[in-house]
Each structure stands twice: as structure tokens, then as C-alpha cells.
Scaffold this motif. Structure first.
Motif, short mmCIF file in Angstrom:
data_model
loop_
_atom_site.label_atom_id
_atom_site.label_comp_id
_atom_site.label_asym_id
_atom_site.label_seq_id
_atom_site.Cartn_x
_atom_site.Cartn_y
_atom_site.Cartn_z
N MET A 1 0.83 -1.26 -0.01
CA MET A 1 -0.02 0.12 0.17
C MET A 1 0.90 0.92 0.09
O MET A 1 1.89 1.20 0.69
CB MET A 1 -1.01 0.05 1.26
N ASP A 16 -6.43 10.54 -4.88
CA ASP A 16 -5.62 9.77 -4.65
C ASP A 16 -5.60 9.68 -3.02
O ASP A 16 -5.30 8.65 -2.35
CB ASP A 16 -4.52 9.50 -5.48
N ASP A 19 -8.48 8.50 -1.25
CA ASP A 19 -8.82 7.19 -1.28
C ASP A 19 -7.55 6.29 -0.17
O ASP A 19 -7.94 5.29 0.41
CB ASP A 19 -8.33 6.37 -2.71
N LEU A 20 -6.26 6.88 -0.22
CA LEU A 20 -5.49 6.23 0.65
C LEU A 20 -5.90 6.56 2.24
O LEU A 20 -5.83 5.76 2.79
CB LEU A 20 -3.97 6.98 0.58
N ALA A 22 -8.99 6.45 3.12
CA ALA A 22 -10.00 5.38 3.51
C ALA A 22 -9.62 4.03 3.53
O ALA A 22 -9.89 3.07 4.44
CB ALA A 22 -11.04 5.30 2.28
N SER A 23 -8.48 3.65 2.82
CA SER A 23 -7.92 2.21 3.05
C SER A 23 -6.95 2.33 4.20
O SER A 23 -7.05 1.11 4.79
CB SER A 23 -6.72 2.29 1.81
N LEU A 24 -6.45 3.16 4.84
CA LEU A 24 -5.67 3.12 5.94
C LEU A 24 -6.70 2.85 7.24
O LEU A 24 -6.42 2.15 8.06
CB LEU A 24 -4.83 4.38 6.28
N ALA A 26 -9.66 1.70 6.97
CA ALA A 26 -10.29 0.49 6.98
C ALA A 26 -9.26 -0.81 7.55
O ALA A 26 -9.83 -1.96 7.99
CB ALA A 26 -10.74 -0.01 5.30
N ALA A 27 -7.82 -0.55 7.41
CA ALA A 27 -7.05 -1.35 7.66
C ALA A 27 -6.77 -1.30 9.06
O ALA A 27 -5.78 -2.09 9.77
CB ALA A 27 -5.66 -1.19 7.04
N THR A 34 -4.58 9.66 10.83
CA THR A 34 -4.52 9.56 9.28
C THR A 34 -5.16 10.65 8.79
O THR A 34 -4.16 11.15 7.74
CB THR A 34 -5.33 8.34 9.05
#
Length: 614
Positions: A1, A16, A19-20, A22-24, A26-27, A34
Motif C-alpha cells: 500500500m 488519491d 482513497d489512501l 479510506a484504505s488506512l 479500513a485497515a 490519518t
């Protein structure tokens, strides 16, 4: 990632970053932490973008400054400025105006100098009175102004033709900054958009920087122009100095060589590149081409005496008035006038000396030297004067009016030189002894013209001299010429030129003389008729006598002669051919009748005896 640093490095778009985040989250990452990291990354991205924009602006400004040092053409520099300003500000159009304070209206104006992106020719020729519109306000106050929508902005003074030009370009947003040189407003630089939009401070700052460069370009152009003009003036002055030095050297050499006036005028004309002439005090030509059409002139003076003027000749096909010389050439002309004055003074001195020596030689010649040794000495003296009187001569004596004899004699020196003779003063009269190549009358007329150049009048008597003027017999010719001049004055014929034959009967009445004078008189008056009768055995003289006796009546003369009237008419026509029709005029008729009476008194009927025996 990827990480936020990876996105910064890759210059990723804003989506972008979201999106990063949201990904962090979710992880299992801390959402608040964040988001803070994302905000920091976005601020860094904006900072980098602004830095890059600033670098682009600085690069454009640097390139513009470089152009200022590389280009001397101010228009080219200004065009580059407005073009780059348009590119950096992403404007639809940029333009630069210059102020015209003294435009004749009393209020001043600012006019378009350079445009980039204009759609209409009318806008490129626009002139705005100072204080009107946004441009006129910037150009008047020296402060920057901008508007998001010009047509609806009431802060500015709107005029119909200005608004029409703005509409023609479809302009909405305008930013204007002043052009300043040492605190003085000389114009304005403007950027426009064809959409409504504000202008951030960095765009105002950027356009202000470009305006500063434009002002520097204009000021440099003015300084360069002044330097170029100064260089030209220095070059012209140096050339003028060289030209003046050349003129001085050439004219000085002419004076030292004793060159004549014509050569001085020719050289001066070559130096100036214009035809040059010299006139005397009365405006008569002394040197140079004729006719003289004067364009400029300077006086020729010696002390307080005006000798004449040195003139520059104009184009005969153009305007003869107005200056044709520049100041340097006029100084050369003035220096030439000094040289001309010297030449005229030298010539006057030479003529005075020549007239004085000529008068002394004439006085010695009039003593009719008989001694061979004395004749030899006189011949040697004449040779030193360049005088050649062998083969006959003419003596001309001038009685003067309105001029001193010495002045008149000096003026007559040229006539004496032209005829290879002598001129001088003798008994208060000007005497010219010259060769008779052109005839006696021509010699006398040349003497009269020479005296006329002084403003005086000469009454000239002429007589033929002996075959050798350096021998004996010259005094008799002088006495005859002097009597002839005296008779002309007594008759009131002042200013005329005549030989004894031209006096007619007055020569006998007033001029003295013996039998030889009577014989000469008859020959002068009736010679052609007497010769005709002698060679053909005709009776022209008897017919003329009868015509006078009949009161000028041909029929009466025919009755006296016992011939047909047509015969008388034919004889009188022949007399007209021989004597000219003027013999019937009262003045000449008296001379003819007197000549006929002299023939009769000598005991010979006219027409019976050859004239050589009268």
C-alpha cells in the motif's frame, strides 16, 4: 500500500489522497491521525505547487531581464513582456499603454503601445483620457486596480466608446498596474480575462514585476537613444572639425599662392558641395556662375568697409530662399568670406599699383620719346607690365563724374589686362592705351563699363594711335581723344563713347583742327557716296544736293536736275543703301549738307572730282 510520501513524489491528484485515507482507516489505522497526516501531505503538495509556480515566474522575469540586455529594440522587448505576462497569468489578453500628457486636449491620454491576444483592430488603436476607465485611472494615479467584472463596476468612469471597445473584445475581468520611472507614471500594463473572476495577490505582484521590467526597458531605450544621438552629434562634430580643417588648409594655401578669386570660389564650392558666388556692393557678379540665385549669403568685409558678399546659390528649379547649409557649413562659408576679403584686398592693392605704374609709363610715352635708348627703356618697362602694343593701338580718355580718378583707374585695370594695354591717371583723367584688336569703340566701351562698376560715369573719347605706341605720335592721339571727350561733355552727351567721326559737325565747330579735320569729316559723312560716284561716274552727290535745295522734294530735285522723278527716287534709294536711311534725319542731314558745302567751297562740284582729291 502506498504512503502519503509516495503520493507526493508521484504528484498524485487529490482523489488519491482521499482513497489512501479510506484504505488506512479500513485497515485499522487511527482515523484522526490519518487525516492529520493527509492534511500535512496536501499542504506540502500545495507548497510545492506554489514554489514551482514561483520558479516559473522568476524564470520568466529573469528571461525578460536578459532580453533587456540583449535587445536594443524597445518594441521587441515590450512585445516579449506582454506575451510572457499573458502566458504566466493565463490571461486572455495583455496590453501596455503609454501616457501622452501633451496630447492637445488639455487632459492627457494613455494610448495602446503593445497588445497580445487582441481580437479587434479598434482596440489596438484605443486612446483613453487620463482618469477614464480602469486603464486611464491606473495611468493617472499610479496605483494598481483590478475588477472581476468591468462593465458592472461603478468605481470607474465609463465612456461609450471605451465600453464599446471592451465589449468588442468580450472583456470582463481586468487587472492594471502602473509603469513607473523615478516615481513618474509613464503608462500601464494590463491583463484581462473574458470571464468573470477575481485576481489573487500573487497575480497582482507578478504583473507589477513585469511592469517594472517594461519601465526599465523604456527608460533604457530612452537612454540608448540619447547615447546614440550623442554619438551621432560627436561624429558629426568630428566630421565638421575635419571638414573645417580641410577647408582652412585649402583656403590658406590659395591665399599663400595668390590665387585669383575664381579659384577661391571654385574650391569653396567643392568643400561645401554647393555652388558659390561673389557679388560686389551693388550686387554685381564678381565670381561664380551666372545667373545667381541666392539661397544664403554672408558679408565680405575689411574692417568697417563692406566689399560685397559671398553667396550660396540655390536650385534654379526650386525655392531659392531658406537655409541650405548646416551650422558647420555656414562657419566654413564665413571663413571663406574672410579669405575672399583678403583676395579682394590683394587684388585692389595690385590694381592700384598697376594703375599707378601704368600712369607713370603713359606719362613718359606721351612725351613722344625720339631717342632710341629711351624707347628701349620704355619697351622694357612695358614688357614688365605684360604690355604689347605693337601693330597699332587705341587711346581712350575718360572724363569722370561721381568717382575719383584713382578709383576709376584701379577699376579699369582688368580692361587694360584684357586688351594687353596700360591704364593710368593723366591730367586728372583716366587714360587707356590698348591694342585695337576689337576696334576702337570696343576699347572705349570697356573703359566706360569698368568705371561704371565704381558707381561713377565715364564720358570717353577715343582715337587711333600710331603703329608703334612706344615710339612717337602717341601724344597727338591722346590730344584728339581728350578733345573728343571734352566735346561730348559740352554737347551734353555725358556717359557716351565716341571717336571724332561720331561727333559730326560738332567736331568742326567745337573741336578745332585744320584742313585735315575737314577732309576727315567729309570722308566720314560722304565717303561711300563719293566713292560710288568716282567708280561709276554717277551723280549721287549732285542728286542729294538738289534734293536738299528742293526742300526734300524728289519731284523738285528732278526739275533742277532735268531728269525724270523716278531717276531721282532710284538715286536716293542708292544713297540710303550707302549711308543708311538715317542720313535724312535732321541731325545727320546737317552733317551731310555741311559736307556737301565743304566740297563746293573747295571749288569742286560734287560728283565731278574723286573724293581723294577733295
Amino acid at each position: 500500500m502506498p504512503t502519503f510520501l509516495d503520493l507526493l513524489y508521484d504528484e498524485a491528484p487529490r482523489a488519491d489522497y482521499d482513497d489512501l485515507v479510506a484504505s488506512l482507516v479500513a485497515a485499522g489505522a487511527d482515523p484522526e491521525a490519518t487525516r492529520r497526516e493527509c492534511d500535512v501531505a496536501l499542504r506540502l503538495r500545495d507548497l510545492v505547487a506554489r514554489q514551482r509556480s514561483r520558479e516559473a515566474e522568476l524564470s520568466a522575469l529573469y528571461q525578460t531581464a536578459h532580453d533587456l540586455t540583449a535587445l536594443r529594440d524597445v518594441d521587441a522587448v515590450l512585445e516579449a513582456i506582454v506575451r510572457r505576462a499573458r502566458q504566466l497569468l493565463k490571461a486572455d489578453m495583455t496590453y501596455l499603454s503609454l501616457n501622452d500628457v501633451d496630447d492637445g486636449t488639455g487632459e492627457g491620454a494613455s494610448y495602446m503601445k503593445v497588445t497580445d491576444g487582441a481580437l479587434t483592430a479598434e482596440f489596438e488603436q484605443l486612446r483613453l483620457p487620463l482618469g477614464t476607465g480602469l486603464l486611464g485611472l491606473v495611468a493617472q494615479t499610479g496605483a494598481p486596480y483590478f475588477t472581476a467584472d468591468y462593465q458592472t463596476d461603478a468605481r470607474f468612469e465609463h465612456r461609450r466608446y471605451i465600453d464599446a471597445a471592451v465589449d468588442g473584445e468580450r472583456i470582463r475581468a481586468i487587472l492594471g498596474v502602473p509603469l513607473l520611472v523615478e516615481g513618474r507614471v509613464i503608462g500601464a500594463l494590463l491583463a484581462t480575462h473574458r470571464t468573470v473572476r477575481p485576481f489573487p495577490p500573487e497575480e497582482v505582484s507578478l504583473l507589477t514585476s513585469f511592469a517594472a521590467h517594461a519601465a526599465v526597458a523604456l527608460e533604457n531605450a530612452r537612454l540608448f537613444a540619447e547615447l546614440d544621438a550623442a554619438a551621432r552629434r560627436i561624429g558629426e562634430q568630428a566630421a565638421a572639425v575635419d571638414r573645417a580643417a580641410e577647408a582652412h588648409d585649402r583656403l590658406t594655401a590659395l591665399v599663400l599662392r595668390g590665387s585669383p578669386l575664381d579659384e577661391v570660389v571654385e574650391v569653396l564650392g567643392q568643400v561645401l558641395g554647393h555652388a558659390v558666388g561673389v557679388r560686389d556692393r551693388e550686387g554685381r557678379r564678381l565670381a561664380g556662375p551666372e545667373p545667381i540665385l541666392v539661397a544664403e549669403e554672408v558679408p565680405v568685409v575689411a574692417g568697417s568697409e563692406r566689399l560685397g558678399c559671398l553667396v550660396v546659390l540655390g536650385d534654379p528649379d526650386g525655392d531659392a530662399h531658406g537655409q541650405v547649409l548646416d551650422p558647420a557649413e555656414r562657419r566654413i562659408l564665413e571663413r571663406g568670406a574672410v579669405v575672399v576679403a583678403l583676395v579682394l584686398l590683394f587684388a585692389r592693392s595690385e590694381e592700384a599699383a598697376e594703375a599707378r605704374l601704368g600712369g607713370a609709363l603713359i606719362a613718359d610715352l606721351l612725351r613722344d620719346p625720339q631717342d632710341r635708348a629711351e624707347v628701349g627703356r620704355l619697351r622694357a618697362r612695358a614688357a614688365r607690365h605684360g604690355v604689347d602694343l605693337d601693330g597699332g593701338c587705341v587711346v581712350a580718355v575718360a572724363r569722370l563724374d561721381g568717382v575719383e580718378a584713382e578709383v576709376a583707374a584701379r577699376a579699369a585695370v582688368r580692361a587694360a589686362r584684357a586688351s594687353g594695354g596700360l591704364v593710368g591717371v593723366h591730367d586728372g583723367q583716366v587714360v587707356l592705351v590698348a591694342r585695337a584688336d576689337d576696334g576702337p569703340v570696343a576699347v572705349g566701351e570697356a573703359l566706360a563699363r569698368s568705371v561704371a562698376t565704381t558707381g561713377g560715369t565715364a564720358t570717353v573719347g577715343i582715337a587711333a594711335g600710331p603703329p608703334d605706341a612706344l615710339g612717337s605720335g602717341l601724344s597727338a592721339a591722346y590730344a584728339e581723344a581728350a578733345r573728343c571727350a571734352e566735346v561730348l561733355v559740352v554737347l551734353g552727351r555725358t556717359g557716351e563713347v565716341s571717336d571724332p567721326a561720331g561727333l559730326g559737325v560738332a567736331r568742326l565747330v567745337l573741336g578745332g583742327g585744320g584742313p585735315e579735320a575737314l577732309t576727315d569729316f567729309v570722308e566720314d559723312v560722304l565717303g561711300p557716296v563719293l566713292a560710288w560716284d568716282e567708280t561709276r561716274g554717277s551723280a549721287l552727290c549732285r542728286t542729294v544736293e538738289a534734293w536738299f535745295a528742293a526742300g526734300g522734294s524728289p519731284s523738285g530735285a528732278a526739275t533742277r536736275l532735268h531728269v525724270h522723278p523716278n531717276t531721282v527716287a532710284q538715286r536716293l534709294a542708292r544713297v540710303d543703301e550707302l549711308l543708311g536711311r538715317g542720313w535724312r534725319e535732321p541731325a545727320r542731314a546737317l552733317d551731310v549738307q555741311l559736307a556737301l558745302r565743304v566740297v563746293a567751297l573747295r571749288g569742286v562740284a560734287p560728283g565731278d572730282v574723286p573724293s581723294a582729291h577733295i
